[in-house]
Scaffold this motif. Structure first.
Motif, PDB file in Angstrom:
ATOM      1  N   THR A  34     -35.516 -19.900 -60.304  1.00 46.45           N
ATOM      2  CA  THR A  34     -35.930 -20.302 -58.968  1.00 46.45           C
ATOM      3  C   THR A  34     -34.766 -20.918 -58.210  1.00 46.45           C
ATOM      4  OG1 THR A  34     -38.190 -20.707 -59.728  1.00 46.45           O
ATOM      5  CG2 THR A  34     -37.531 -21.741 -57.660  1.00 46.45           C
ATOM      6  N   THR A  35     -33.947 -21.698 -58.910  1.00 44.57           N
ATOM      7  CA  THR A  35     -32.774 -22.300 -58.283  1.00 44.57           C
ATOM      8  C   THR A  35     -31.796 -21.234 -57.805  1.00 44.57           C
ATOM      9  OG1 THR A  35     -32.968 -24.331 -59.585  1.00 44.57           O
ATOM     10  CG2 THR A  35     -30.797 -23.828 -58.660  1.00 44.57           C
ATOM     11  N   LEU A  36     -31.594 -20.209 -58.620  1.00 45.96           N
ATOM     12  CA  LEU A  36     -30.714 -19.120 -58.205  1.00 45.96           C
ATOM     13  C   LEU A  36     -31.226 -18.450 -56.935  1.00 45.96           C
ATOM     14  CD1 LEU A  36     -29.902 -17.420 -61.642  1.00 45.96           C
ATOM     15  CD2 LEU A  36     -28.376 -18.843 -60.251  1.00 45.96           C
ATOM     16  N   ALA A  37     -32.525 -18.242 -56.860  1.00 41.85           N
ATOM     17  CA  ALA A  37     -33.127 -17.612 -55.679  1.00 41.85           C
ATOM     18  C   ALA A  37     -32.986 -18.512 -54.448  1.00 41.85           C
ATOM     19  CB  ALA A  37     -34.596 -17.299 -55.941  1.00 41.85           C
ATOM     20  N   THR A  38     -33.171 -19.819 -54.652  1.00 42.21           N
ATOM     21  CA  THR A  38     -33.022 -20.759 -53.540  1.00 42.21           C
ATOM     22  C   THR A  38     -31.585 -20.786 -53.045  1.00 42.21           C
ATOM     23  OG1 THR A  38     -34.820 -22.150 -54.362  1.00 42.21           O
ATOM     24  CG2 THR A  38     -33.254 -23.174 -52.842  1.00 42.21           C
ATOM     25  N   GLU A  39     -30.642 -20.807 -53.981  1.00 43.81           N
ATOM     26  CA  GLU A  39     -29.229 -20.780 -53.601  1.00 43.81           C
ATOM     27  C   GLU A  39     -28.892 -19.521 -52.825  1.00 43.81           C
ATOM     28  OE1 GLU A  39     -27.309 -23.409 -57.279  1.00 43.81           O
ATOM     29  OE2 GLU A  39     -27.151 -21.222 -57.277  1.00 43.81           O
ATOM     30  N   ARG A  40     -29.461 -18.409 -53.242  1.00 41.83           N
ATOM     31  CA  ARG A  40     -29.181 -17.153 -52.556  1.00 41.83           C
ATOM     32  C   ARG A  40     -29.639 -17.217 -51.097  1.00 41.83           C
ATOM     33  NH1 ARG A  40     -29.191 -13.686 -49.398  1.00 41.83           N
ATOM     34  NH2 ARG A  40     -29.349 -11.425 -49.626  1.00 41.83           N
ATOM     35  N   GLU A  41     -30.846 -17.743 -50.848  1.00 43.51           N
ATOM     36  CA  GLU A  41     -31.371 -17.820 -49.489  1.00 43.51           C
ATOM     37  C   GLU A  41     -30.599 -18.828 -48.646  1.00 43.51           C
ATOM     38  OE1 GLU A  41     -33.272 -17.757 -45.909  1.00 43.51           O
ATOM     39  OE2 GLU A  41     -33.073 -16.228 -47.471  1.00 43.51           O
ATOM     40  N   LEU A  42     -30.308 -19.997 -49.220  1.00 43.02           N
ATOM     41  CA  LEU A  42     -29.579 -21.003 -48.461  1.00 43.02           C
ATOM     42  C   LEU A  42     -28.133 -20.581 -48.215  1.00 43.02           C
ATOM     43  CD1 LEU A  42     -30.952 -24.320 -50.031  1.00 43.02           C
ATOM     44  CD2 LEU A  42     -31.642 -23.182 -47.915  1.00 43.02           C
ATOM     45  N   GLN A  43     -27.564 -19.822 -49.138  1.00 42.98           N
ATOM     46  CA  GLN A  43     -26.211 -19.312 -48.924  1.00 42.98           C
ATOM     47  C   GLN A  43     -26.189 -18.312 -47.771  1.00 42.98           C
ATOM     48  OE1 GLN A  43     -23.426 -20.540 -49.407  1.00 42.98           O
ATOM     49  NE2 GLN A  43     -22.660 -19.863 -51.413  1.00 42.98           N
ATOM     50  N   ARG A  44     -27.251 -17.531 -47.657  1.00 41.54           N
ATOM     51  CA  ARG A  44     -27.360 -16.612 -46.518  1.00 41.54           C
ATOM     52  C   ARG A  44     -27.344 -17.402 -45.217  1.00 41.54           C
ATOM     53  NH1 ARG A  44     -30.740 -15.049 -42.791  1.00 41.54           N
ATOM     54  NH2 ARG A  44     -32.346 -16.510 -43.505  1.00 41.54           N
ATOM     55  N   GLN A  45     -28.114 -18.489 -45.183  1.00 43.65           N
ATOM     56  CA  GLN A  45     -28.152 -19.322 -43.992  1.00 43.65           C
ATOM     57  C   GLN A  45     -26.792 -19.963 -43.716  1.00 43.65           C
ATOM     58  OE1 GLN A  45     -31.483 -22.097 -43.952  1.00 43.65           O
ATOM     59  NE2 GLN A  45     -32.720 -20.680 -45.184  1.00 43.65           N
ATOM     60  N   ALA A  46     -26.129 -20.430 -44.781  1.00 41.64           N
ATOM     61  CA  ALA A  46     -24.827 -21.063 -44.615  1.00 41.64           C
ATOM     62  C   ALA A  46     -23.802 -20.087 -44.059  1.00 41.64           C
ATOM     63  CB  ALA A  46     -24.351 -21.628 -45.952  1.00 41.64           C
ATOM     64  N   GLY A  47     -23.901 -18.842 -44.494  1.00 42.54           N
ATOM     65  CA  GLY A  47     -22.944 -17.834 -44.043  1.00 42.54           C
ATOM     66  C   GLY A  47     -23.045 -17.494 -42.571  1.00 42.54           C
ATOM     67  N   LEU A  48     -24.154 -17.897 -41.949  1.00 44.32           N
ATOM     68  CA  LEU A  48     -24.353 -17.630 -40.520  1.00 44.32           C
ATOM     69  C   LEU A  48     -23.952 -18.811 -39.640  1.00 44.32           C
ATOM     70  CD1 LEU A  48     -27.875 -15.912 -40.750  1.00 44.32           C
ATOM     71  CD2 LEU A  48     -25.656 -14.789 -40.457  1.00 44.32           C
ATOM     72  N   THR A  49     -23.479 -19.898 -40.237  1.00 50.79           N
ATOM     73  CA  THR A  49     -23.174 -21.104 -39.467  1.00 50.79           C
ATOM     74  C   THR A  49     -21.751 -21.096 -38.917  1.00 50.79           C
ATOM     75  OG1 THR A  49     -22.374 -22.346 -41.406  1.00 50.79           O
ATOM     76  CG2 THR A  49     -24.748 -22.452 -40.913  1.00 50.79           C
ATOM     77  N   ASP A  50     -21.550 -21.920 -37.883  1.00 51.34           N
ATOM     78  CA  ASP A  50     -20.210 -22.120 -37.334  1.00 51.34           C
ATOM     79  C   ASP A  50     -19.305 -22.795 -38.362  1.00 51.34           C
ATOM     80  OD1 ASP A  50     -21.115 -21.052 -34.942  1.00 51.34           O
ATOM     81  OD2 ASP A  50     -21.567 -23.018 -34.061  1.00 51.34           O
ATOM     82  N   ASN A  51     -19.895 -23.621 -39.220  1.00 50.51           N
ATOM     83  CA  ASN A  51     -19.094 -24.278 -40.256  1.00 50.51           C
ATOM     84  C   ASN A  51     -18.393 -23.261 -41.141  1.00 50.51           C
ATOM     85  OD1 ASN A  51     -21.250 -27.178 -40.985  1.00 50.51           O
ATOM     86  ND2 ASN A  51     -19.881 -26.749 -39.279  1.00 50.51           N
ATOM     87  N   PHE A  52     -19.109 -22.230 -41.544  1.00 52.55           N
ATOM     88  CA  PHE A  52     -18.522 -21.207 -42.414  1.00 52.55           C
ATOM     89  C   PHE A  52     -17.417 -20.454 -41.682  1.00 52.55           C
ATOM     90  CE2 PHE A  52     -18.689 -16.748 -44.073  1.00 52.55           C
ATOM     91  CZ  PHE A  52     -18.087 -17.014 -45.304  1.00 52.55           C
ATOM     92  N   ALA A  53     -17.668 -20.095 -40.430  1.00 60.65           N
ATOM     93  CA  ALA A  53     -16.664 -19.367 -39.659  1.00 60.65           C
ATOM     94  C   ALA A  53     -15.381 -20.179 -39.517  1.00 60.65           C
ATOM     95  CB  ALA A  53     -17.225 -19.017 -38.281  1.00 60.65           C
ATOM     96  N   GLU A  54     -15.532 -21.480 -39.230  1.00 66.45           N
ATOM     97  CA  GLU A  54     -14.372 -22.345 -39.092  1.00 66.45           C
ATOM     98  C   GLU A  54     -13.685 -22.555 -40.438  1.00 66.45           C
ATOM     99  OE1 GLU A  54     -11.460 -25.263 -38.165  1.00 66.45           O
ATOM    100  OE2 GLU A  54     -12.345 -23.545 -37.124  1.00 66.45           O
ATOM    101  N   GLY A  55     -14.466 -22.724 -41.489  1.00 65.48           N
ATOM    102  CA  GLY A  55     -13.877 -22.941 -42.806  1.00 65.48           C
ATOM    103  C   GLY A  55     -13.021 -21.773 -43.266  1.00 65.48           C
ATOM    104  N   VAL A  56     -13.525 -20.571 -43.091  1.00 65.26           N
ATOM    105  CA  VAL A  56     -12.767 -19.382 -43.497  1.00 65.26           C
ATOM    106  C   VAL A  56     -11.535 -19.204 -42.620  1.00 65.26           C
ATOM    107  CG1 VAL A  56     -12.830 -16.871 -43.663  1.00 65.26           C
ATOM    108  CG2 VAL A  56     -14.759 -18.216 -44.492  1.00 65.26           C
ATOM    109  N   THR A  57     -11.708 -19.391 -41.313  1.00 67.74           N
ATOM    110  CA  THR A  57     -10.575 -19.253 -40.399  1.00 67.74           C
ATOM    111  C   THR A  57      -9.471 -20.241 -40.738  1.00 67.74           C
ATOM    112  OG1 THR A  57     -12.027 -18.501 -38.605  1.00 67.74           O
ATOM    113  CG2 THR A  57      -9.862 -19.342 -37.982  1.00 67.74           C
ATOM    114  N   ALA A  58      -9.861 -21.492 -40.995  1.00 68.96           N
ATOM    115  CA  ALA A  58      -8.881 -22.517 -41.346  1.00 68.96           C
ATOM    116  C   ALA A  58      -8.180 -22.183 -42.655  1.00 68.96           C
ATOM    117  CB  ALA A  58      -9.572 -23.872 -41.449  1.00 68.96           C
TER     118      ALA A  58
END
Length: 257
Positions: A223-247
C-alpha cells in the motif's frame, strides 16, 4: 482566539507560543480548539510553523481544574477528546507545511503528544517528557499510544505509560523520541534555524512528504508503494520539481517559490 496562545511572525516562519505561565501552559479544550484554528490559518501563509512554550514548560498537559465538573456523574473525558483534542491532532497530521516543536521544561500528558506529533522535535537538555496519565487513573491520549509505540517501540512505550516517570531529554534522544538536543538557551534559535531552512525549501514537496509519511505509518508495504507512486505523480507536476531539475542541470542551488 485564546489569550494563552501568542502568534509571532518571523518572515516565512510563524511561531505559535503556548502562553499561560501560571499553569505551565496547561491545555484547556478551548486552547486546543484555538490552536487547531491557528495552525490551519497560519499554514495558508507560513512556509513552516514552530510550536513553543516557555522556559518552565512546553505544556504540563490538560488543565485538570477546568476539566473537573462539580457533578462527577456527568464527566465524560472522552467527549473532551472528541470535541477538542482529537481534531487538533488530526489537523497536525494533515498540515500542509512542516511543523517544528521547541521543547523547554515539561512536556507532559497531551502536551507531550502535541510536541511529539511534530515533524522535528528540538528539546533542551533540561527538558523532559512525561506520560502522567496513570498517576490520575487515565490512559494516554492525544494519540500518545500511537505516537510512542511507533517512535520508541512497544516495550519502551509501555514503560513510559505504565510507570509514568519523567524521561529526560537526553534519554529521549537516545530512544529516538526527539530529533535534536540543544542547550536550554539555544532551543528556540535551533528550532528557528531549522524552520527557516524548511521555509526556503520545496513547500509543495514537503506537503506530499508529510502525507506520505503519515500514511506509511498505518500501511503495509504494498500500500505504501502505491501511495508513493500516486504522490510522486503529483510531485512531478509541481513547480518545485521543475525548479529542482532545472537548478540541478544548471548546477546551481534551487530557488523554491
Amino acid at each position: 482566539m485564546s489569550d494563552h496562545i501568542l502568534v509571532e511572525k518571523h518572515g516565512a516562519v510563524t511561531v505559535l507560543r503556548l502562553n499561560d505561565p501560571g499553569s505551565m501552559n496547561a491545555m484547556t479544550g478551548q486552547m486546543a480548539t484555538d490552536l487547531r484554528k491557528l495552525l490551519r490559518s497560519e499554514s495558508e501563509t507560513a512556509r513552516a510553523i514552530i510550536l513553543a512554550g516557555n522556559e518552565r514548560a512546553f505544556s504540563s498537559g490538560a488543565n485538570l481544574n477546568s476539566a473537573m465538573p462539580t457533578d462527577r456523574t456527568s464527566l465524560d473525558v472522552g467527549k473532551t477528546l472528541e470535541e477538542h483534542y482529537n481534531p487538533l491532532m488530526e489537523t497536525i497530521r494533515d498540515l500542509p507545511v512542516p511543523l517544528v516543536s521547541a521543547v523547554r521544561g515539561a512536556a507532559a500528558g497531551v502536551g507531550a503528544s502535541i510536541s511529539l506529533a511534530c515533524d522535528i522535535i528540538v528539546a533542551g537538555k533540561s527538558a523532559y517528557f512525561l506520560e502522567a496519565f496513570a498517576r490520575i487513573g487515565l490512559i494516554p491520549d492525544g494519540g500518545a499510544t500511537w505516537l510512542l509505540t511507533r517512535a520508541v517501540g512497544r516495550v519502551r512505550a509501555m514503560e513510559m505509560m505504565l510507570l509514568a516517570e519523567k524521561i529526560p531529554a537526553s534519554q529521549a534522544m537516545d530512544w529516538g523520541l526527539i530529533t535534536r538536543l540543544a542547550e536550554d538557551d539555544a532551543v528556540e534559535s535551533t528550532a528557528m534555524a531549522i524552520a527557516e531552512r524548511l521555509a526556503a525549501g520545496p513547500s509543495q514537496s514537503y506537503a506530499l512528504i508529510r502525507k506520505a509519511a503519515w500514511s506509511a505509518a498505518d500501511s503495509d508495504f504494498s500500500t505504501t508503494l502505491a501511495t508513493e507512486r500516486e504522490l510522486q505523480r503529483q510531485a512531478g507536476l509541481t513547480d518545485n520539481f521543475a525548479e529542482g531539475v532545472t537548478a540541478f542541470l544548471e548546477k546551481r542551488p534551487a530557488k523554491f517559490g
